[in-house]
Motif scaffolding. Structure first.
Motif, PDB file in Angstrom:
ATOM      1  N   UNK A  36     -14.806  -9.627   3.984  1.00 25.49           N
ATOM      2  CA  UNK A  36     -14.969  -8.315   3.371  1.00 25.49           C
ATOM      3  C   UNK A  36     -13.710  -7.949   2.611  1.00 25.49           C
ATOM      4  N   UNK A  37     -13.856  -7.046   1.653  1.00 26.64           N
ATOM      5  CA  UNK A  37     -12.747  -6.561   0.846  1.00 26.64           C
ATOM      6  C   UNK A  37     -13.059  -5.151   0.390  1.00 26.64           C
ATOM      7  N   UNK A  38     -12.110  -4.526  -0.336  1.00 23.43           N
ATOM      8  CA  UNK A  38     -12.306  -3.186  -0.878  1.00 23.43           C
ATOM      9  C   UNK A  38     -12.484  -2.140   0.184  1.00 23.43           C
ATOM     10  N   UNK A  39     -11.661  -2.192   1.231  1.00 24.06           N
ATOM     11  CA  UNK A  39     -11.807  -1.265   2.342  1.00 24.06           C
ATOM     12  C   UNK A  39     -11.268   0.104   1.945  1.00 24.06           C
ATOM     13  N   UNK A  40     -12.113   1.122   2.078  1.00 23.35           N
ATOM     14  CA  UNK A  40     -11.761   2.499   1.740  1.00 23.35           C
ATOM     15  C   UNK A  40     -12.337   3.426   2.813  1.00 23.35           C
ATOM     16  N   UNK A  41     -11.830   4.663   2.771  1.00 25.00           N
ATOM     17  CA  UNK A  41     -12.313   5.665   3.705  1.00 25.00           C
ATOM     18  C   UNK A  41     -12.344   7.007   2.992  1.00 25.00           C
ATOM     19  N   UNK A  42     -13.371   7.785   3.292  1.00 21.69           N
ATOM     20  CA  UNK A  42     -13.487   9.162   2.811  1.00 21.69           C
ATOM     21  C   UNK A  42     -13.817  10.039   4.002  1.00 21.69           C
ATOM     22  N   UNK A  43     -13.445  11.319   3.888  1.00 26.52           N
ATOM     23  CA  UNK A  43     -13.628  12.210   5.018  1.00 26.52           C
ATOM     24  C   UNK A  43     -13.935  13.611   4.527  1.00 26.52           C
ATOM     25  N   UNK A  44     -14.589  14.348   5.393  1.00 23.73           N
ATOM     26  CA  UNK A  44     -14.842  15.762   5.095  1.00 23.73           C
ATOM     27  C   UNK A  44     -13.574  16.592   5.255  1.00 23.73           C
ATOM     28  N   UNK A  45     -12.581  16.060   5.940  1.00 19.47           N
ATOM     29  CA  UNK A  45     -11.296  16.750   6.139  1.00 19.47           C
ATOM     30  C   UNK A  45     -10.172  15.786   5.745  1.00 19.47           C
ATOM     31  N   UNK A  46      -9.954  15.614   4.463  1.00 17.35           N
ATOM     32  CA  UNK A  46      -8.899  14.665   4.064  1.00 17.35           C
ATOM     33  C   UNK A  46      -7.507  15.112   4.480  1.00 17.35           C
ATOM     34  N   UNK A  47      -7.313  16.417   4.737  1.00 12.75           N
ATOM     35  CA  UNK A  47      -5.998  16.894   5.175  1.00 12.75           C
ATOM     36  C   UNK A  47      -5.732  16.596   6.631  1.00 12.75           C
ATOM     37  N   UNK A  48      -6.683  16.034   7.341  1.00 16.19           N
ATOM     38  CA  UNK A  48      -6.543  15.802   8.774  1.00 16.19           C
ATOM     39  C   UNK A  48      -5.781  14.514   9.073  1.00 16.19           C
ATOM     40  N   UNK A  49      -5.764  13.532   8.181  1.00 12.92           N
ATOM     41  CA  UNK A  49      -5.185  12.235   8.504  1.00 12.92           C
ATOM     42  C   UNK A  49      -4.532  11.650   7.251  1.00 12.92           C
ATOM     43  N   UNK A  50      -3.667  10.665   7.481  1.00 14.65           N
ATOM     44  CA  UNK A  50      -3.065   9.899   6.403  1.00 14.65           C
ATOM     45  C   UNK A  50      -2.614   8.560   6.961  1.00 14.65           C
ATOM     46  N   UNK A  51      -2.684   7.541   6.092  1.00 18.49           N
ATOM     47  CA  UNK A  51      -2.183   6.226   6.477  1.00 18.49           C
ATOM     48  C   UNK A  51      -0.738   6.016   6.062  1.00 18.49           C
ATOM     49  N   UNK A  52      -0.184   7.011   5.353  1.00 14.45           N
ATOM     50  CA  UNK A  52       1.219   6.921   4.978  1.00 14.45           C
ATOM     51  C   UNK A  52       1.436   6.074   3.739  1.00 14.45           C
ATOM     52  N   UNK A  53       2.731   5.940   3.366  1.00 12.84           N
ATOM     53  CA  UNK A  53       3.093   5.124   2.202  1.00 12.84           C
ATOM     54  C   UNK A  53       4.512   4.612   2.392  1.00 12.84           C
ATOM     55  N   UNK A  54       4.906   3.670   1.566  1.00 13.15           N
ATOM     56  CA  UNK A  54       6.265   3.122   1.652  1.00 13.15           C
ATOM     57  C   UNK A  54       7.249   4.138   1.101  1.00 13.15           C
ATOM     58  N   UNK A  55       8.272   4.424   1.871  1.00 12.51           N
ATOM     59  CA  UNK A  55       9.264   5.430   1.476  1.00 12.51           C
ATOM     60  C   UNK A  55      10.644   4.814   1.541  1.00 12.51           C
ATOM     61  N   UNK A  56      11.399   4.776   0.372  1.00 13.54           N
ATOM     62  CA  UNK A  56      12.738   4.153   0.396  1.00 13.54           C
ATOM     63  C   UNK A  56      13.824   5.025   0.988  1.00 13.54           C
TER      64      UNK A  56
END
Length: 1383
Positions: free
Chosen positions: A899-919
């Motif tokens: 499988x590929x193209x893994x995405x997620x959508x939610x009714x409450x996008x402000x509830x969670x985050x996977x984060x990002x790279x921060x220098x």
């Protein structure tokens, strides 16, 4: 009554015919027996005359006799049964006659339509006609009438006798001995001088014809040519039988009298084991009936055919026999009758001493004189007086019967009428009833409107036969005759009433036949009474069944069923179907029995549980027996009911349960209730994911994924199933009965069409359920889930369910009964016929009932696809508002494709985050304390600005609501799994929140029918209060401070009020305000003002703190913050602080857009630069804009299980305008106030004019002198006349009430004297007509001089029609002043 082959006149004539006896010598009988027939049987087909005969009445008037038939019987001296009842042999014979006459199978019935009934009925009832004919012929001769007495005797001798004359003499002496010796009571003879007719029977095949002619000539010399006859028969030898086929005219006559055969039941030859515990009467009544004598009439049989009957006779012989009967009748019998009529007439007239002609006599001749007085010793019976044979009354009756037999109905009626009066006067009830009966028949047969039919004669006769004489045979005959006459006159109601009255318990066969005829009367009326027809058909069927006439009973019930079917008469339908089933089963028709029993087990049954259990056992037993006799595959079963519309289909594996600490994604299951709103929400999320995967464009043929199909989903297209993934079908069964049903070995029936390119050879496999018991609670439904596992690609259609049906053994208590329940198991099927939604778009669809297509059971099996499972670790179920928690999510590919193209959508996008790279570098303290936030490595001074970082929100986070999940390499191979961190933030509003996640993934193989797959997950988070942050801003009055990056000199003070609003009684100790950050493009927090110089801010429960900051304008930068504490500050521009800030801001923007869209376009204003400069309100608004967001980062210290936990979180407050307060707590949505429903409108209030108008109904005026002088010294009382004028200002009558006793207390009236009084009547009640003016004369009395106000009277008024309304005070006029002077 039903239609008959004969007319009513023919029927009545054939009911009473001249009786002729036959005495044969042995040799003559031998000659007749060569044709397998006796001599009377030989004559029987030829006894109806084809030509007319004539007689002369006593007045010598010629009377024509048409269509005469005679009855020829052999003389038998055996005693017969009483005339009041038939013998058992006669009853048996009548039953055999009725049983042998059945409607032809496949015969077309007559269509009958009345009202909304369409019936197919049998118009004719030949079995009733056969019964009636045999009944009338089998009636024994009675002493009160002579119609069945013999008029003549045929003496038959063969020509082969040595001395035929001697044989004639012996036979003549034998007849005389039988009639006159008194040794024999039977047969009965009409008159003493019986006609003897001598017949010489000659056998042409063996006798000497010349000798026969010689003997015949001698006979003519002895007896006269009118009293003898030579009959030649047997012209054909027996050997010539096969050369010529001669018709057999005897079959229809002999078959009625010789029905002695037995039948056997087809079902009786089967070896059946009776189920234990069931009564013989309920299931095995047919075995008892098969052994009973009446069971011989259950099936149609064939009478044994006499081989060679009439074989020695030719057609010429037939003509000779016919000619003989005609010669005997015309030359012997009719003259004999005519002679006796004349003799009787002469005897009766001579006895009375009156005229020679009875025919011309008046009423007085027969009615005036009385018979000789009868003494007390005269014999009597239970029916009244018994007359001696020579009594004049019997001679009159004898003459009447003779006239009736030769169709002289007018003379017969006169005689019957005369005899009737004599019998009634003598209380001879039996004789009177017979005379009444025949008088009525004679009156009807006269025809031509000579006299009306006296129906009351028949009613009286029946009543006397039945009640007084206890003779049901004669009463039945009388009823049959009268009913036929009434039917001919169109009086079907009277005929039906008469037939119903004749039913009784002594004869089931008679009652059944009469009830059936009564039913036909009801249906043949001018206004057909269909329900009465059906009801009496049911009664007839019941009596047929009691009489052993199974086929006729089945026919009656089947015809009645046409009326009761689908009319809401459920109990009647059940009774009819149950009886039809039993009768069909007894008659060897198991298929019809199964069909009938199936109709009983319907959805609308109102039977008791016990009765339903009996019906079910009968059905199972008959069905099982029918399957044994005629196996025809799987039959359709009526139970239980399958709710086809409630059928659900689930594609894929059922969701896995939690594994240890791992919490599996909920996805979709059959245990979940379908919610259209939730389905629409999931469709919107999937559409967002598909658009994100296709560069923002939704494909044209996009269809939302439906893992579970039901009646509310879109089933127009064929669903897609994946190879080697199960298909689960949930079939809902409903038990319509009040008894439990046991189902076992349930499995699906399917049809499969493989694709040509498919290489696998394995077919789909159906999983079988072991058993299911459906209880007997009302409206109980039980779902059964059946599974299919496809192993080939192609088209799969699920067509039905097969199972074993039996009654639940829990309904029984005895062991034997349980054994029986287990034995009665029927294997069958039911099809799944699912209708789509009703079409209601076009006019044609609205005018008719049409349903769309539902293809939920027609699946397309596609090639393999990836299958992902998602597990969550350390996922909380409760959070504080704004609390940030770190969890982990694990993705596993359990499919056979990557499988590929893994995405997620939610009714409450402000509830969670996977984060990002921060220098941004972080301090080791954040990692050491397990904090979710990153901190700077260097320390800063308290109250100073640590850092300002420019951040672009679009570059940092995906604000569209769709997150791409970072996977190494972007592909997850089969069997591979990956675990990622997931930051969660508690909702800002307290309460329970439903948060939905939709995971999206694709297959690495392109071009498949299934483009992508989704996985659903729903969690519920309970959010509790933490801190309440309220912020406000005001302009600073301090002098401006110059800075390098400031662009203005105006400063702003920002006040942040923080309150600990946590109400938990747990181990929550205190909250620490760790840091306050800001984000704005135009402002920055310049300095933290803390008078107490506290380096830390701690808040215990219900404590508050106020923080003050100075904000100054600056060059637009998106992210600015200042540190509150002196320890290492938190990097608010890194994950997760910045992620949640931007996602929360995006959520606020979406909410604001949603509110704007709800208010509508009419509330939107478009601002232009010109408007902003010219509008003072717009200028003030622009100056007060702030656009500053405050981020408060906190820590909470909690003690749980003797351990201290540190919780972290952040709250956001958006300041938009100076002087306007903002808060972090989202206000709760207040529930709308409940309003009581009103199902009936309130009564309108009574119509009443407004009070200003109600006070102006009446206009008043006072007429008086302005000045009045009076000498009070001479007279102490001053009387002044005053006129009160009342004017009705309305166009309606007004009731007026005037009160003169009122004393005003107003300030105006106090200025004047009020010491005066009205003299005379002090209160008036008047009625003013519309616009009427009325003057009322008053008198005012004064005691001294002064100025007085006369306007003290109160006037009340109301409309005259309004009785419930109170009077309204009318508006008072201005003061009316009068001056009283003293002289």
């Amino acid at each position: 009554m039903a239609q008959c082959v004969q007319s009513v006149q023919e029927f009545l004539q054939d009911s009473f015919v001249p009786m002729v006896a036959v005495l044969c010598s042995k040799e003559a009988d031998r000659v007749s027996r060569k044709n397998k027939l006796s001599f009377p049987e030989l004559l029987r087909p030829f006894c109806r005359l084809l030509s007319e005969g004539h007689i002369r009445d006593p007045n010598n008037q010629l009377q024509t006799v048409k269509n005469l038939r005679i009855c020829v019987n052999a003389v038998t001296t055996n005693p017969v049964s009483s005339p009041a009842v038939l013998s058992p042999a006669q009853y048996r014979q009548l039953g055999e006659v009725v049983s042998s006459c059945q409607p032809l199978e496949g015969a077309a019935a007559t269509s009958f339509k009345t009202g909304d009934y369409n019936l197919n009925l049998s118009v004719t009832t030949p079995w009733f006609e056969a019964y009636r004919e045999n009944f009338l012929q089998s009636m024994p001769a009675s002493e009160h009438e002579f119609l069945n007495h013999y008029l003549a005797c045929l003496l038959v001798v063969s020509s082969t006798e040595a001395v035929p004359v001697e044989q004639f003499l012996k036979l003549s002496q034998e007849q005389h001995r039988i009639q006159h010796s008194g040794e024999y009571t039977h047969p009965r003879w009409f008159i003493p001088n019986t006609l003897k007719y001598y017949v010489l029977l000659h056998d042409l095949s063996e006798g000497d014809e010349q000798r026969a002619e010689t003997v015949y000539e001698d006979m003519k010399q002895r007896y006269g040519s009118q009293g003898c006859y030579l009959l030649k028969i047997n012209s054909r030898a027996v050997s010539a039988e096969e050369d010529e086929q001669i018709p057999d005219p005897w079959s229809q006559y002999l078959h009625k009298n010789n029905l002695r055969y037995q039948v056997s039941l087809v079902i009786g030859s089967l070896s059946l084991r009776p189920p234990a515990g069931i009564s013989i009467q309920s299931l095995f009544w047919f075995l008892n009936d098969a052994c009973s004598p009446t069971s011989r009439t259950d099936t149609e049989g064939v009478a044994p055919v006499a081989v060679g009957r009439g074989s020695c006779l030719t057609l010429n012989d037939h003509d000779r026999i016919r000619q003989f009967v005609q010669e005997f009748t015309f030359r012997g019998l009719l003259p004999h009758i005519e002679k006796n009529i004349r003799q009787l007439n002469d005897q009766l007239v001579s006895r009375k001493g009156l005229s020679r002609s009875l025919f011309t006599a008046t009423k007085k001749w027969f009615g005036g004189g009385k018979a000789p007085e009868k003494g007390m010793s005269e014999p009597k019976s239970a029916c009244g007086l018994l007359y001696p044979p020579e009594a004049p009354e019997l001679q009159i009756r004898k003459m009447a019967d003779l006239c009736f037999l030769v169709q002289h109905y007018e003379l017969a009626y006169s005689c019957y009428h005369t005899a009737k009066k004599d019998f009634l006067s003598d209380q001879a009830l039996l004789y009177a009833a017979g005379a009444l009966e025949m008088a009525a028949v004679s009156a009807f047969l006269q025809g031509g409107g000579a006299r009306p039919y006296p129906a009351h004669y028949m009613d009286t006769a029946i009543q006397k036969y039945r009640d007084d004489c206890r003779n049901m045979v004669l009463a039945e005959r009388c009823a049959l005759l009268s009913a036929e006459i009434l039917k001919n006159q169109g009086k079907y109601s009277e005929a039906a009433t008469l037939l119903i009255k004749m039913t009784s318990e002594d004869s089931d066969l008679r009652s059944a036949l009469l009830l059936e005829q009564a039913a036909h009367c009801f249906i043949n009326m001018r206004s057909p009474m269909v329900r009465k027809f059906a009801f009496h058909m049911i009664l007839a069927g019941h009596r047929f069944s009691k009489a052993g006439q199974r086929k006729h009973a089945l026919r009656c019930y089947s015809q009645a069923m046409q009326v009761y079917k689908d009319r809401g008469w459920s109990l009647a339908e059940d009774h009819i179907n149950f009886t039809i089933g039993r009768q069909s089963f007894t008659l060897g028709q198991p298929e019809s029995a199964v069909t009938a029993f199936r109709q009983i087990l319907n959805d609308d049954s109102k039977q008791t549980a016990t009765q339903q259990a009996a019906f079910l056992r009968e059905y199972l037993y008959v069905h099982k027996l029918a399957q044994c006799l005629m196996p025809r595959g799987l039959p359709q079963l009526p139970l239980p009911c399958i709710l086809s519309a409630a059928t659900r289909v689930y594609f894929g594996h059922e969701p896995r349960l939690a594994q240890g600490e791992k919490q599996a994604a909920t996805h979709v299951s059959l245990d979940q209730e379908y919610d259209p709103e939730l389905s629409a929400m999931w469709s919107r999320l999937e559409e967002q994911l598909v658009a994100a995967a296709n560069r923002g464009i939704v494909p044209v043929g996009f269809q939302p994924t439906q893992c579970c199909l039901n009646s509310q989903t879109d089933n127009l297209r064929q669903p897609l199933a994946v190879l080697n993934e199960p298909i689960i079908v949930e079939v809902t069964f409903r038990n319509p009965l009040k008894v439990s049903l046991a189902l076992s070995e349930l499995s699906l029936l399917w049809r499969f069409s493989p694709h040509v390119s498919s290489l696998s050879i394995r077919e789909p496999v159906s999983e079988q359920l072991t058993g299911e018991v459906i209880g007997n609670e009302e409206t109980l439904t039980t779902p059964a889930r059946l599974k299919l596992l496809p192993h080939r690609t192609g088209q799969l259609s699920i067509v039905g369910v097969t199972y074993n049906l039996s009654s639940s053994s829990s309904e029984t208590t005895e062991g034997t009964f349980k054994h029986y329940s287990m034995e009665l198991v029927v294997r069958g099927r039911q099809d799944l016929n699912i209708q789509g939604p009703r079409l209601n778009q076009t006019k044609e669809e609205k005018m008719s009932v049409r349903h769309g297509t539902d293809r939920r059971l027609d699946a397309i099996i596609t090639p393999p696809m990836p299958l992902m499972e998602v597990f969550f670790l350390h996922f909380p179920s409760a959070l504080l508002c704004g609390e940030i928690r770190k969890a982990y999510v694990e993705f596993c590919n359990v499919g056979a494709v990557a499988l590929c193209g893994l995405r997620v959508a939610s009714t409450h996008p402000e509830f969670f985050t996977f984060g990002c790279n921060n220098p941004t570098p972080s301090s080791p303290a954040s990692a050491e304390h397990g904090s979710a936030y990153k901190t700077f490595a260097a320390t800063v001074q308290p109250g100073s600005v640590v850092s300002e970082v420019e951040v672009c929100a679009q570059d940092f986070s995906q604000l569209s609501g769709v997150l791409e999940i970072p996977i190494d390499g972007g592909t997850l191979h089969p069997g591979q799994s990956i675990q990622l961190p997931l930051w969660l933030r508690g909702p800002d509003q307290e309460g329970v929140h439903e948060i939905n996640f939709l995971f999206y993934y694709e297959s690495t193989e392109k071009g498949l029918k299934v483009s992508h797959r989704v996985l659903r997950h729903t969690v519920f988070i309970c959010a509790s209060r933490s801190l309440s942050v309220q912020a406000s801003a005001c302009r600073s009055t301090a002098p401006p401070q110059r800075s390098a990056d400031s662009i203005g000199c105006d400063g702003t003070l920002v006040f942040v009020d923080v309150e600990n609003v946590n109400t938990s009684e747990g181990g929550m100790r205190e909250f620490h305000i760790v840091q306050v950050s800001s984000s704005s493009q135009r402002w920055r927090l310049h300095k933290y003002i803390n008078p107490d110089k506290d380096n830390d801010c701690k808040l215990s429960s219900r404590e508050k703190a106020k923080l003050c900051f100075r904000a100054t304008p600056c060059v637009p930068l998106p992210g600015r913050y200042c540190s509150l504490s002196g320890c290492a500050p938190i990097i608010s521009s890194s994950t997760p602080c910045r992620d949640f800030f931007f996602r929360c801001c995006r959520g606020l923007e979406l909410q604001q857009e949603d509110k704007t869209s709800r208010t509508g376009s009419k509330n939107k204003t478009v601002s232009t630069p010109d408007n902003c400069t010219s509008d003072p309100a717009a200028i003030a608004k622009k100056c007060n804009e702030l656009d500053l967001t405050i981020i408060v980062i906190w820590k909470a210290f909690v003690v749980e299980d003797s351990k201290q936990l540190i919780l972290e979180g952040q709250l956001h407050v958006a300041l938009q305008t100076i002087g306007k307060e903002a808060t972090s707590l989202m206000p709760k949505e207040e529930a709308q106030e409940m309003v009581l429903l009103k199902f009936k409108s309130d009564l309108p209030p009574p119509v009443a004019l407004p009070s200003p108008e109600m006070s102006q109904l009446i206009k008043t005026n006072l007429h008086y002198p302005e000045t009045f002088s009076h000498g009070f010294l001479q007279d102490s009382l001053c009387m002044v006349p005053v006129t009160l004028t009342l004017s009705n200002c309305c166009s309606a009558p007004i009731e007026v009430l005037i009160d003169l006793r009122h004393r005003s207390t107003s300030a105006e009236s106090l200025e004047f004297h009020s010491l005066f009084s009205w003299v005379g009547q002090s209160q008036y009640k008047l009625l003013l007509r519309p616009h009427e003016v009325l003057s009322l004369a008053l008198r005012a009395c004064f005691f001294r001089a002064g100025v007085y106000n006369l306007n003290t009277a109160r006037v009340f008024a109301k409309p005259a029609q309004q009785s419930s309304m109170s009077e309204s005070n009318q508006q008072a006029a201005s003061p009316a002043l009068i001056i009283i002077n003293s002289t």
